[in-house]
Write a protein that holds these residues in place. Structure first.
Motif, PDB file in Angstrom:
ATOM      1  N   SER A   1      28.286  26.141  12.960  1.00  0.00           N
ATOM      2  CA  SER A   1      29.244  25.033  13.026  1.00  0.00           C
ATOM      3  C   SER A   1      30.063  24.954  14.305  1.00  0.00           C
ATOM      4  CB  SER A   1      30.218  25.129  11.837  1.00  0.00           C
ATOM      5  OG  SER A   1      30.968  26.332  11.912  1.00  0.00           O
ATOM      6  N   TRP A   2      29.792  25.784  15.292  1.00  0.00           N
ATOM      7  CA  TRP A   2      30.609  25.756  16.495  1.00  0.00           C
ATOM      8  C   TRP A   2      30.102  24.791  17.552  1.00  0.00           C
ATOM      9  CZ3 TRP A   2      32.891  31.173  18.086  1.00  0.00           C
ATOM     10  CH2 TRP A   2      33.861  31.525  17.138  1.00  0.00           C
ATOM     11  N   ALA A   3      28.928  24.214  17.355  1.00  0.00           N
ATOM     12  CA  ALA A   3      28.456  23.218  18.317  1.00  0.00           C
ATOM     13  C   ALA A   3      29.194  21.909  18.087  1.00  0.00           C
ATOM     14  CB  ALA A   3      26.953  23.018  18.151  1.00  0.00           C
ATOM     15  N   PRO A   4      29.835  21.339  19.110  1.00  0.00           N
ATOM     16  CA  PRO A   4      30.573  20.083  18.928  1.00  0.00           C
ATOM     17  C   PRO A   4      29.644  18.944  18.510  1.00  0.00           C
ATOM     18  CG  PRO A   4      31.110  21.128  21.032  1.00  0.00           C
ATOM     19  CD  PRO A   4      29.928  21.845  20.486  1.00  0.00           C
ATOM     20  N   ALA A   5      30.221  17.904  17.964  1.00  0.00           N
ATOM     21  CA  ALA A   5      29.451  16.761  17.482  1.00  0.00           C
ATOM     22  C   ALA A   5      28.528  16.162  18.548  1.00  0.00           C
ATOM     23  CB  ALA A   5      30.389  15.698  16.924  1.00  0.00           C
ATOM     24  N   PRO A   6      28.962  16.044  19.820  1.00  0.00           N
ATOM     25  CA  PRO A   6      28.047  15.479  20.820  1.00  0.00           C
ATOM     26  C   PRO A   6      26.758  16.285  20.995  1.00  0.00           C
ATOM     27  CG  PRO A   6      30.293  15.450  21.638  1.00  0.00           C
ATOM     28  CD  PRO A   6      30.315  16.257  20.372  1.00  0.00           C
ATOM     29  N   ALA A   7      26.790  17.577  20.639  1.00  0.00           N
ATOM     30  CA  ALA A   7      25.585  18.404  20.741  1.00  0.00           C
ATOM     31  C   ALA A   7      24.711  18.297  19.506  1.00  0.00           C
ATOM     32  CB  ALA A   7      25.970  19.864  20.977  1.00  0.00           C
ATOM     33  N   ARG A   8      25.157  17.478  18.517  1.00  0.00           N
ATOM     34  CA  ARG A   8      24.380  17.223  17.299  1.00  0.00           C
ATOM     35  C   ARG A   8      24.038  18.499  16.548  1.00  0.00           C
ATOM     36  NH1 ARG A   8      20.189  12.672  19.804  1.00  0.00           N
ATOM     37  NH2 ARG A   8      21.809  11.217  20.498  1.00  0.00           N
ATOM     38  N   GLY A   9      25.006  19.414  16.505  1.00  0.00           N
ATOM     39  CA  GLY A   9      24.827  20.624  15.724  1.00  0.00           C
ATOM     40  C   GLY A   9      23.998  21.704  16.379  1.00  0.00           C
ATOM     41  N   SER A  10      23.552  21.497  17.601  1.00  0.00           N
ATOM     42  CA  SER A  10      22.697  22.468  18.283  1.00  0.00           C
ATOM     43  C   SER A  10      23.504  23.258  19.307  1.00  0.00           C
ATOM     44  CB  SER A  10      21.534  21.761  18.977  1.00  0.00           C
ATOM     45  OG  SER A  10      20.821  22.659  19.810  1.00  0.00           O
TER      46      SER A  10
END
Length: 273
Positions: free
Chosen positions: A230-239
């Motif tokens: 869950s640490w990937a920000p939304a712009p990274a689409r969870g990746s």
């Protein structure tokens, strides 16, 4: 303790007749508690994840009142700039957040527990533009727009460290090894008599090396799990890999926009609150 602690409590000593005027000290810490709660309410409102009826509950904790007004601990002095740091991050103010984080760390080493989430949040702010960026804003930041987010975050990390050096300069100049060894004592062993959460484990188990290693390993494992999930920000689409790729890129995807107030509420520990 680090230099910020000495400065803060030296000021408190000067305001309380050398520490003899306990009532004045309690009023100062009562005011500190009110300001801290106000900042926390502001953070909760920015997160949009905490219902309004939870806010009054912040005033009902006997433990919080004890820490602030009865015991006059150094935790409140460290946590106020840390909560202000979280608020600054929620508004995309990375430089201000780095400054506040360093000030909090200069009071108490426990603030390092925030470091993993803080580092991810700063990297996200440095990598992705906030929504509503105007042409004027874009032109004024033209020189920094081509700098990878990772490089900008590294500069903020250097600023955080430089501020620590500046605050500790009087002590680093005279006793550098002693100051670094005692102000940031990473190998310190905690005493069983002061624990609350692990008191049930018993003194022998709590003070054993195996117990400390197990706790540290569990802590690192939980951080790794959160980083992956869950640490990937939304712009990274969870990746997480895409996040890191964008962080080293000079031009992240133009459609990527960060919502700081919604992104960071799950990244940072919340101390007593």
């Amino acid at each position: 303790y680090p230099a910020g602690f000495l400065y803060a409590f030296a000021g408190l000593q000067a305001l309380t007749d050398g520490g003899r005027d306990i009532r004045t000290a309690q009023w100062i810490f009562a005011a500190l508690e009110v300001v801290t709660v106000a900042v926390i309410v502001a953070v909760y409102r920015k997160s949009a994840k905490v219902p309004w009826y939870v806010m009054p509950l912040l005033l009902l904790s006997k433990r919080i009142h004890s820490i602030f007004v009865l015991r006059l601990f150094n935790d409140p002095v460290a946590m106020l700039p840390m909560y202000l740091c979280v608020l600054a991050l929620s508004r995309g103010r990375a430089f201000l957040a780095a400054t506040l984080f360093s000030l909090a760390l200069s009071v108490k080493m426990n603030v390092l527990l925030f470091a993993p989430g803080f580092a991810v949040a700063v990297l996200a702010v440095c990598t992705y533009p906030a929504p509503g960026t105007t042409a004027t804003t874009t032109n004024s930041r033209r020189r920094t727009a081509q700098v990878p987010g990772l490089a900008r975050a590294a500069l903020l990390a250097a600023w955080t460290l430089l501020l620590q050096v500046a605050l500790g300069a009087p002590f680093l100049a005279s006793h550098p090894r002693e100051y670094l060894g005692r102000a940031f004592e990473l190998g310190r062993a905690f005493l069983w008599e002061w624990t609350v959460n692990w008191r049930f484990a018993g003194q022998a188990a709590f003070e054993s090396g195996a117990f400390s290693t197990a706790l540290l390993s569990a802590h690192v494992a939980v951080l790794a799990a959160f980083a992956a999930a869950s640490w990937a920000p939304a712009p990274a689409r969870g990746s997480l890999l895409r996040f890191l790729r964008d962080a080293v890129s000079r031009k992240p995807p133009p459609e990527a926009r960060l919502e700081p107030d919604c992104e960071f509420s799950d990244l940072l520990f919340v101390w007593e609150y």
